[in-house]
Design an enzyme around this catalytic site. Sequence first.
Site, PDB file in Angstrom:
ATOM      1  CG  HIS A  84      -0.220   0.346   2.498  1.00  0.00           C
ATOM      2  ND1 HIS A  84       0.408  -0.609   3.243  1.00  0.00           N
ATOM      3  CD2 HIS A  84      -0.017   1.516   3.153  1.00  0.00           C
ATOM      4  CE1 HIS A  84       0.959  -0.053   4.309  1.00  0.00           C
ATOM      5  NE2 HIS A  84       0.722   1.232   4.278  1.00  0.00           N
TER       6      HIS A  84
HETATM    7  C1  UD1 Z   1      -1.873   5.801   5.339  1.00  0.00           C
HETATM    8  C2  UD1 Z   1      -0.603   6.337   5.979  1.00  0.00           C
HETATM    9  C3  UD1 Z   1       0.461   5.238   6.005  1.00  0.00           C
HETATM   10  C4  UD1 Z   1      -0.064   3.976   6.642  1.00  0.00           C
HETATM   11  C5  UD1 Z   1      -1.375   3.560   5.997  1.00  0.00           C
HETATM   12  C6  UD1 Z   1      -1.967   2.392   6.753  1.00  0.00           C
HETATM   13  C7  UD1 Z   1      -0.096   8.728   5.606  1.00  0.00           C
HETATM   14  C8  UD1 Z   1       0.711   9.693   4.834  1.00  0.00           C
HETATM   15  N1  UD1 Z   1      -0.057   7.453   5.211  1.00  0.00           N
HETATM   16  O1  UD1 Z   1      -1.555   5.487   3.994  1.00  0.00           O
HETATM   17  O2  UD1 Z   1       1.575   5.691   6.753  1.00  0.00           O
HETATM   18  O3  UD1 Z   1       0.892   2.966   6.480  1.00  0.00           O
HETATM   19  O4  UD1 Z   1      -2.301   4.650   6.041  1.00  0.00           O
HETATM   20  O5  UD1 Z   1      -2.857   1.669   5.980  1.00  0.00           O
HETATM   21  O6  UD1 Z   1      -0.761   9.105   6.543  1.00  0.00           O
HETATM   22  N2  UD1 Z   1      -8.759   4.902   0.662  1.00  0.00           N
HETATM   23  C9  UD1 Z   1     -10.025   4.399   0.530  1.00  0.00           C
HETATM   24  N3  UD1 Z   1     -10.703   4.076   1.669  1.00  0.00           N
HETATM   25  C10 UD1 Z   1     -10.193   4.252   2.915  1.00  0.00           C
HETATM   26  C11 UD1 Z   1      -8.913   4.783   3.030  1.00  0.00           C
HETATM   27  C12 UD1 Z   1      -8.196   5.102   1.905  1.00  0.00           C
HETATM   28  O7  UD1 Z   1     -10.541   4.213  -0.582  1.00  0.00           O
HETATM   29  O8  UD1 Z   1     -10.870   3.933   3.905  1.00  0.00           O
HETATM   30  C13 UD1 Z   1      -7.989   5.209  -0.570  1.00  0.00           C
HETATM   31  C14 UD1 Z   1      -8.240   6.615  -1.115  1.00  0.00           C
HETATM   32  O9  UD1 Z   1      -8.187   6.551  -2.517  1.00  0.00           O
HETATM   33  C15 UD1 Z   1      -7.045   7.368  -0.624  1.00  0.00           C
HETATM   34  C16 UD1 Z   1      -5.945   6.305  -0.633  1.00  0.00           C
HETATM   35  O10 UD1 Z   1      -6.609   5.099  -0.285  1.00  0.00           O
HETATM   36  O11 UD1 Z   1      -6.704   8.462  -1.434  1.00  0.00           O
HETATM   37  C17 UD1 Z   1      -4.806   6.568   0.317  1.00  0.00           C
HETATM   38  O12 UD1 Z   1      -5.296   6.776   1.655  1.00  0.00           O
HETATM   39  P1  UD1 Z   1      -4.423   7.639   2.708  1.00  0.00           P
HETATM   40  O13 UD1 Z   1      -5.046   7.550   4.037  1.00  0.00           O
HETATM   41  O14 UD1 Z   1      -4.163   8.994   2.170  1.00  0.00           O
HETATM   42  O15 UD1 Z   1      -3.029   6.914   2.700  1.00  0.00           O
HETATM   43  P2  UD1 Z   1      -2.676   5.372   2.908  1.00  0.00           P
HETATM   44  O16 UD1 Z   1      -1.997   4.889   1.688  1.00  0.00           O
HETATM   45  O17 UD1 Z   1      -3.855   4.632   3.406  1.00  0.00           O
HETATM   46  N1  UDP Z   2      -3.850  -5.517   8.835  1.00  0.00           N
HETATM   47  C1  UDP Z   2      -5.126  -6.045   8.946  1.00  0.00           C
HETATM   48  N2  UDP Z   2      -5.785  -6.423   7.797  1.00  0.00           N
HETATM   49  C2  UDP Z   2      -5.206  -6.310   6.562  1.00  0.00           C
HETATM   50  C3  UDP Z   2      -3.898  -5.757   6.473  1.00  0.00           C
HETATM   51  C4  UDP Z   2      -3.258  -5.363   7.629  1.00  0.00           C
HETATM   52  O1  UDP Z   2      -5.658  -6.188  10.056  1.00  0.00           O
HETATM   53  O2  UDP Z   2      -5.846  -6.668   5.571  1.00  0.00           O
HETATM   54  C5  UDP Z   2      -3.154  -5.112  10.063  1.00  0.00           C
HETATM   55  C6  UDP Z   2      -1.811  -5.768  10.253  1.00  0.00           C
HETATM   56  O3  UDP Z   2      -1.946  -7.020  10.892  1.00  0.00           O
HETATM   57  C7  UDP Z   2      -1.075  -4.742  11.090  1.00  0.00           C
HETATM   58  C8  UDP Z   2      -1.631  -3.424  10.590  1.00  0.00           C
HETATM   59  O4  UDP Z   2      -2.879  -3.726   9.972  1.00  0.00           O
HETATM   60  O5  UDP Z   2      -1.400  -4.877  12.463  1.00  0.00           O
HETATM   61  C9  UDP Z   2      -0.704  -2.804   9.598  1.00  0.00           C
HETATM   62  O6  UDP Z   2      -1.344  -1.771   8.936  1.00  0.00           O
HETATM   63  P1  UDP Z   2      -0.892  -1.229   7.515  1.00  0.00           P
HETATM   64  O7  UDP Z   2      -0.129  -2.262   6.782  1.00  0.00           O
HETATM   65  O8  UDP Z   2      -2.119  -0.685   6.875  1.00  0.00           O
HETATM   66  O9  UDP Z   2       0.005   0.026   7.901  1.00  0.00           O
HETATM   67  P2  UDP Z   2       1.530   0.219   8.373  1.00  0.00           P
HETATM   68  O10 UDP Z   2       1.814  -0.682   9.507  1.00  0.00           O
HETATM   69  O11 UDP Z   2       2.392  -0.037   7.178  1.00  0.00           O
HETATM   70  O12 UDP Z   2       1.577   1.664   8.732  1.00  0.00           O
END
Ligand code: UD1
Ligand code: UDP
Length: 357
Positions: free
Chosen positions: A205
């Site tokens: 992601h």
């Molecule tokens: C964010 C965090 C990242 C973390 C991740 C966990 C920042 C800069 N990044 O990244 O550090 O590892 O969360 O998962 O804060 N979207 C949906 N539905 C949702 C959420 C997101 O469709 O419920 C889509 C949208 O198109 C959005 C994109 O995902 O633009 C990115 O979401 P965003 O929260 O900006 O960043 P993440 O990649 O999720």
């Molecule tokens: N996780 C989850 N379901 C998923 C993917 C991840 O419950 O489908 C959990 C995972 O076990 C971990 C956390 O989400 O505890 C990690 O989140 P993510 O990878 O979104 O973010 P990051 O840790 O890279 O910030």
Amino acid sequence: MKIVSVVGARPQFIKLAPVSRAIRAAGHHEIIVHTGQHYDERMSGAFFVELDIPQPDHNLGIGSGRHGEQTGHMLAAIEDALLRERPDGLVVFGDTNSTLAAALAAVKLHIPVGHVEAGLRSFDRKMPEEINRVVTDHVASQLYCPTQAAVDHLKDEGVTSGVHLTGDVMFDMLLSMRPRLEQRERDLLRQFGVTAGAFTLATVHRAASTDDPEALSRIMDGLQRLESAVVFPIHPRTRKLIDQYGLHVGGQIQVVEPLGYLDMLTLTASAFRVVTDSGGVQKEAFLLGTPCVTLRDSTEWPETINAGWNTLVAFDPDAMLAAWRAEPPDRPIVNPYGEGDAAQRIAALLSAWPATR
Ligand code: UD1
Ligand code: UDP
């Protein structure tokens, strides 16, 4: 004491669960603010139910956006919530835009900030998370470090006051779930049609992996070349970009909806290998004894690399396959992430904060 906890993204709900429980058990009045950074049911609401986290007192509904846009909207909305609540302290988690916005909003109102997962560094300032971590650590007054390496990073940056080695709250959480994994395994493997020890669990992601079509295409190519079935719980960001770039994902790669936490841990423990760019997933693979191949060229969790249980391969399909095939060392895993009581330690430290208002 009145404490505001601010969360917004999936890993923060998992970190909040043990901390919220400990804060309340210590007799504090906790107010939960959800920025709305993540909003899909499977990325947000489902974790509150599964992990028994109290429903947020404020849901700011900020949603997605460019970094400045999203962080700016959060900053204004969190400030409003803090002016209404007037807490004695604020707790933030990890390194997302929600973390940064909350820390900035609070510190400008002279509300002390506690940072859970302080001191982690990838030393890659192109990662949005690295900027969020550095800024948050430099405005926080209590810094809860998961590892000694994190304490050392802060010292190198001149941050020594308020620094505490607490252990990692995600380890607390994993410990509390571990007794349930074995029981869940059979049904879950049947659901996905895979066999214990004979499949790969993959997640992707991060901006660096997904924003560049070439990088994402190489990652998908690498997953396709692994010598096992691949279960791929897909982040909504990655789903959107795969569609946008017109990449074909099929064959041995089974794309599934984002999983709940118990199911994710169960598959992590049961897989032959984990392939990921996630921070939390790298660490969980290590703690559950599954070798991990990491689709990055840096990590905040170097202990997993030093132990020989995690390999950085960036987006190179050949390196991915070689690391996937490699056997892990047979020396036992030494856990550097604390005693499983990080959340209690954090709650105790909060009690030592002088009430300011
Ligand atoms: C964010 C965090 C990242 C973390 C991740 C966990 C920042 C800069 N990044 O990244 O550090 O590892 O969360 O998962 O804060 N979207 C949906 N539905 C949702 C959420 C997101 O469709 O419920 C889509 C949208 O198109 C959005 C994109 O995902 O633009 C990115 O979401 P965003 O929260 O900006 O960043 P993440 O990649 O999720
Ligand atoms: N996780 C989850 N379901 C998923 C993917 C991840 O419950 O489908 C959990 C995972 O076990 C971990 C956390 O989400 O505890 C990690 O989140 P993510 O990878 O979104 O973010 P990051 O840790 O890279 O910030």
